[in-house]
Motif scaffolding. Structure first.
Motif, PDB file in Angstrom:
ATOM      1  N   ASP A  80      30.298  30.633  49.221  1.00  0.00           N
ATOM      2  CA  ASP A  80      29.935  31.841  48.472  1.00  0.00           C
ATOM      3  C   ASP A  80      30.739  33.038  48.976  1.00  0.00           C
ATOM      4  OD1 ASP A  80      28.101  30.468  46.953  1.00  0.00           O
ATOM      5  OD2 ASP A  80      26.387  30.988  48.221  1.00  0.00           O
ATOM      6  N   GLU A  81      31.007  33.040  50.276  1.00  0.00           N
ATOM      7  CA  GLU A  81      31.786  34.128  50.868  1.00  0.00           C
ATOM      8  C   GLU A  81      33.183  34.192  50.271  1.00  0.00           C
ATOM      9  OE1 GLU A  81      34.081  34.894  55.074  1.00  0.00           O
ATOM     10  OE2 GLU A  81      32.108  33.926  55.179  1.00  0.00           O
ATOM     11  N   MET A  82      33.839  33.030  50.130  1.00  0.00           N
ATOM     12  CA  MET A  82      35.186  32.990  49.580  1.00  0.00           C
ATOM     13  C   MET A  82      35.198  33.338  48.096  1.00  0.00           C
ATOM     14  SD  MET A  82      36.853  29.685  51.519  1.00  0.00           S
ATOM     15  CE  MET A  82      38.484  29.956  50.818  1.00  0.00           C
ATOM     16  N   VAL A  83      34.168  32.922  47.368  1.00  0.00           N
ATOM     17  CA  VAL A  83      34.055  33.246  45.946  1.00  0.00           C
ATOM     18  C   VAL A  83      33.948  34.759  45.764  1.00  0.00           C
ATOM     19  CG1 VAL A  83      32.538  33.117  43.930  1.00  0.00           C
ATOM     20  CG2 VAL A  83      33.097  31.035  45.194  1.00  0.00           C
ATOM     21  N   LYS A  84      33.075  35.386  46.520  1.00  0.00           N
ATOM     22  CA  LYS A  84      32.889  36.833  46.422  1.00  0.00           C
ATOM     23  C   LYS A  84      34.144  37.589  46.866  1.00  0.00           C
ATOM     24  CE  LYS A  84      27.879  36.612  47.119  1.00  0.00           C
ATOM     25  NZ  LYS A  84      26.747  36.930  48.028  1.00  0.00           N
ATOM     26  N   GLU A  85      34.791  37.093  47.898  1.00  0.00           N
ATOM     27  CA  GLU A  85      36.013  37.715  48.406  1.00  0.00           C
ATOM     28  C   GLU A  85      37.117  37.663  47.363  1.00  0.00           C
ATOM     29  OE1 GLU A  85      38.949  35.847  51.382  1.00  0.00           O
ATOM     30  OE2 GLU A  85      37.584  37.028  52.641  1.00  0.00           O
ATOM     31  N   PHE A  86      37.277  36.513  46.720  1.00  0.00           N
ATOM     32  CA  PHE A  86      38.304  36.355  45.691  1.00  0.00           C
ATOM     33  C   PHE A  86      38.023  37.277  44.504  1.00  0.00           C
ATOM     34  CE2 PHE A  86      39.575  34.241  41.689  1.00  0.00           C
ATOM     35  CZ  PHE A  86      40.953  34.279  41.855  1.00  0.00           C
ATOM     36  N   THR A  87      36.761  37.323  44.071  1.00  0.00           N
ATOM     37  CA  THR A  87      36.389  38.195  42.950  1.00  0.00           C
ATOM     38  C   THR A  87      36.724  39.646  43.259  1.00  0.00           C
ATOM     39  OG1 THR A  87      34.551  36.691  42.412  1.00  0.00           O
ATOM     40  CG2 THR A  87      34.501  38.890  41.425  1.00  0.00           C
ATOM     41  N   ALA A  88      36.368  40.093  44.448  1.00  0.00           N
ATOM     42  CA  ALA A  88      36.623  41.480  44.848  1.00  0.00           C
ATOM     43  C   ALA A  88      38.117  41.775  44.909  1.00  0.00           C
ATOM     44  CB  ALA A  88      35.970  41.750  46.205  1.00  0.00           C
ATOM     45  N   GLU A  89      38.905  40.827  45.450  1.00  0.00           N
ATOM     46  CA  GLU A  89      40.350  41.012  45.554  1.00  0.00           C
ATOM     47  C   GLU A  89      40.993  41.161  44.181  1.00  0.00           C
ATOM     48  OE1 GLU A  89      41.741  37.626  47.671  1.00  0.00           O
ATOM     49  OE2 GLU A  89      41.297  38.435  49.654  1.00  0.00           O
ATOM     50  N   MET A  90      40.607  40.295  43.249  1.00  0.00           N
ATOM     51  CA  MET A  90      41.191  40.332  41.910  1.00  0.00           C
ATOM     52  C   MET A  90      40.782  41.588  41.159  1.00  0.00           C
ATOM     53  SD  MET A  90      43.079  37.650  41.787  1.00  0.00           S
ATOM     54  CE  MET A  90      43.448  37.389  40.059  1.00  0.00           C
ATOM     55  N   MET A  91      39.528  41.990  41.290  1.00  0.00           N
ATOM     56  CA  MET A  91      39.034  43.184  40.612  1.00  0.00           C
ATOM     57  C   MET A  91      39.710  44.446  41.164  1.00  0.00           C
ATOM     58  SD  MET A  91      36.709  42.290  38.306  1.00  0.00           S
ATOM     59  CE  MET A  91      35.604  43.684  38.077  1.00  0.00           C
ATOM     60  N   CYS A  92      40.063  44.414  42.431  1.00  0.00           N
ATOM     61  CA  CYS A  92      40.687  45.572  43.077  1.00  0.00           C
ATOM     62  C   CYS A  92      42.156  45.703  42.690  1.00  0.00           C
ATOM     63  CB  CYS A  92      40.540  45.452  44.588  1.00  0.00           C
ATOM     64  SG  CYS A  92      41.313  46.790  45.515  1.00  0.00           S
ATOM     65  N   LYS A  93      42.862  44.572  42.648  1.00  0.00           N
ATOM     66  CA  LYS A  93      44.306  44.589  42.437  1.00  0.00           C
ATOM     67  C   LYS A  93      44.698  44.609  40.967  1.00  0.00           C
ATOM     68  CE  LYS A  93      48.513  42.596  44.324  1.00  0.00           C
ATOM     69  NZ  LYS A  93      49.088  41.648  45.290  1.00  0.00           N
ATOM     70  N   TYR A  94      43.871  43.985  40.100  1.00  0.00           N
ATOM     71  CA  TYR A  94      44.211  43.893  38.680  1.00  0.00           C
ATOM     72  C   TYR A  94      43.065  44.418  37.817  1.00  0.00           C
ATOM     73  CZ  TYR A  94      47.522  40.547  40.700  1.00  0.00           C
ATOM     74  OH  TYR A  94      48.485  39.953  41.463  1.00  0.00           O
ATOM     75  N   GLU A  95      43.387  44.696  36.558  1.00  0.00           N
ATOM     76  CA  GLU A  95      42.351  45.090  35.607  1.00  0.00           C
ATOM     77  C   GLU A  95      41.671  43.819  35.114  1.00  0.00           C
ATOM     78  OE1 GLU A  95      43.007  48.077  32.635  1.00  0.00           O
ATOM     79  OE2 GLU A  95      44.845  48.724  33.625  1.00  0.00           O
ATOM     80  N   MET A  96      40.486  43.557  35.615  1.00  0.00           N
ATOM     81  CA  MET A  96      39.757  42.327  35.316  1.00  0.00           C
ATOM     82  C   MET A  96      38.347  42.630  34.821  1.00  0.00           C
ATOM     83  SD  MET A  96      41.373  39.395  36.339  1.00  0.00           S
ATOM     84  CE  MET A  96      42.868  38.988  37.236  1.00  0.00           C
ATOM     85  N   SER A  97      37.830  41.696  34.039  1.00  0.00           N
ATOM     86  CA  SER A  97      36.420  41.732  33.661  1.00  0.00           C
ATOM     87  C   SER A  97      35.740  40.571  34.367  1.00  0.00           C
ATOM     88  CB  SER A  97      36.257  41.577  32.141  1.00  0.00           C
ATOM     89  OG  SER A  97      36.825  42.669  31.459  1.00  0.00           O
ATOM     90  N   ASP A  98      34.720  40.875  35.159  1.00  0.00           N
ATOM     91  CA  ASP A  98      33.969  39.825  35.851  1.00  0.00           C
ATOM     92  C   ASP A  98      32.925  39.289  34.882  1.00  0.00           C
ATOM     93  OD1 ASP A  98      32.575  38.174  37.494  1.00  0.00           O
ATOM     94  OD2 ASP A  98      31.972  39.709  38.948  1.00  0.00           O
ATOM     95  N   LEU A  99      33.132  38.069  34.394  1.00  0.00           N
ATOM     96  CA  LEU A  99      32.232  37.468  33.411  1.00  0.00           C
ATOM     97  C   LEU A  99      31.112  36.663  34.046  1.00  0.00           C
ATOM     98  CD1 LEU A  99      34.880  36.292  30.772  1.00  0.00           C
ATOM     99  CD2 LEU A  99      33.684  38.483  30.933  1.00  0.00           C
ATOM    100  N   GLY A 100      31.085  36.627  35.375  1.00  0.00           N
ATOM    101  CA  GLY A 100      30.011  35.912  36.064  1.00  0.00           C
ATOM    102  C   GLY A 100      30.148  34.408  35.922  1.00  0.00           C
ATOM    103  N   LEU A 101      29.012  33.740  35.805  1.00  0.00           N
ATOM    104  CA  LEU A 101      29.031  32.285  35.639  1.00  0.00           C
ATOM    105  C   LEU A 101      29.773  31.900  34.365  1.00  0.00           C
ATOM    106  CD1 LEU A 101      25.381  31.273  36.624  1.00  0.00           C
ATOM    107  CD2 LEU A 101      27.463  30.673  37.847  1.00  0.00           C
ATOM    108  N   LEU A 102      30.519  30.814  34.427  1.00  0.00           N
ATOM    109  CA  LEU A 102      31.294  30.351  33.274  1.00  0.00           C
ATOM    110  C   LEU A 102      30.367  29.905  32.145  1.00  0.00           C
ATOM    111  CD1 LEU A 102      34.056  29.524  32.050  1.00  0.00           C
ATOM    112  CD2 LEU A 102      33.753  27.295  33.156  1.00  0.00           C
ATOM    113  N   HIS A 103      30.553  30.508  30.963  1.00  0.00           N
ATOM    114  CA  HIS A 103      29.781  30.133  29.781  1.00  0.00           C
ATOM    115  C   HIS A 103      30.672  29.669  28.631  1.00  0.00           C
ATOM    116  CE1 HIS A 103      25.919  31.465  31.344  1.00  0.00           C
ATOM    117  NE2 HIS A 103      26.473  32.590  31.723  1.00  0.00           N
ATOM    118  N   ASN A 104      31.886  30.205  28.556  1.00  0.00           N
ATOM    119  CA  ASN A 104      32.811  29.833  27.488  1.00  0.00           C
ATOM    120  C   ASN A 104      34.222  29.745  28.052  1.00  0.00           C
ATOM    121  OD1 ASN A 104      31.216  30.043  24.770  1.00  0.00           O
ATOM    122  ND2 ASN A 104      30.634  31.865  25.927  1.00  0.00           N
ATOM    123  N   PHE A 105      34.944  28.698  27.630  1.00  0.00           N
ATOM    124  CA  PHE A 105      36.312  28.527  28.108  1.00  0.00           C
ATOM    125  C   PHE A 105      37.119  27.769  27.068  1.00  0.00           C
ATOM    126  CE2 PHE A 105      39.497  26.259  30.853  1.00  0.00           C
ATOM    127  CZ  PHE A 105      40.217  27.398  31.219  1.00  0.00           C
TER     128      PHE A 105
END
Length: 235
Positions: A80-105
């Motif tokens: 969970d630590e690595m998941v949260k770390e990756f999310t934070a890194e991507m949101m900080c460096k790029y314009e991203m939308s955090d969609l949470g748990l995968l529902h559509n792909f």
């Protein structure tokens, strides 16, 4: 998805904002090598291939697996630590939308529960009935008639090639979560160049079969092989 189910991991999703710009470029655009991919002596050349699957491991912490498809990023892992770390890194460096748990792909609906992941294309399956004029048609129990033998020269008249190809192409896309129509869709694909009315009738029958099985999809269950089941969420 199968690996995440086996390991009991959750799948998460990020979406890149403004991946494609609709404006007309009026200036020259230059591209630089991505940091870390430059090869000494070949600084002006691109890398031999673009990876779409990345794995990050931290000793004593866990593993993170990231899959990228154009502007969709799906990731999972044991920490969970690595998941949260990756999310934070991507949101900080790029314009991203955090969609949470995968529902559509990629047009597939994804339902995650404890011990299973279910994927389906119900929404897409329903659009096919409208698209090809079979809305509210009577469903059938099998995609093909067992006694019918489709062949290139069957004596029937030719049919609209464009329409036939659209139907078969749609069916082939649906096989991503519907292995039950794989054989019939592949068989119909053999006659794309010169389809007859008999081939067209067989293609319409597959659509009628789908009409009664729109809730079908693939369920990955921890400790079991993938199963074709008829369960779907409200979407």
């Amino acid at each position: 998805m199968a690996l995440a189910t086996q390991k009991g991991w959750k799948l998460w999703q990020l979406d890149v904002k403004s991946t494609f710009l609709n404006g007309v470029l009026e200036e020259e655009v230059y591209v630089d090598q991505i940091e870390g991919f430059v090869i000494k002596g070949a600084e002006d050349k691109v890398s031999p291939s673009e990876e779409t699957l990345y794995v990050r491991t931290k000793k004593g912490v866990g593993t993170l697996i990231i899959s990228i498809y154009v502007d969709d990023i799906v990731y999972t892992g044991s920490s969970d630590e690595m998941v949260k770390e990756f999310t934070a890194e991507m949101m900080c460096k790029y314009e991203m939308s955090d969609l949470g748990l995968l529902h559509n792909f990629l047009g597939m609906g994804v339902t995650q529960t404890e011990g299973s992941i279910f994927i389906h294309q119900k929404k897409y399956a329903l659009t096919l009935q409208d698209k090809f004029g079979l809305k509210d048609c009577k469903s059938v129990s099998t995609p093909l008639v067992a006694t019918d033998k489709l062949q290139r020269e069957d004596g029937s008249e030719a049919t609209d090639e464009s329409l036939y190809r659209k139907i078969v192409g749609s069916l082939l896309y649906l096989t991503a979560t519907r292995p039950d129509i794989m054989f019939s869709a592949s068989l119909l694909a053999r006659f794309m160049d010169t389809p007859s009315k008999m081939h067209y009738g067989a293609a319409k029958r597959v659509l009628r079969y789908i009409q009664g099985t729109v809730d079908y999809g693939i369920e990955y269950v921890t400790g079991k092989s993938a199963l074709l089941v008829g369960y779907c969420d409200s979407d």
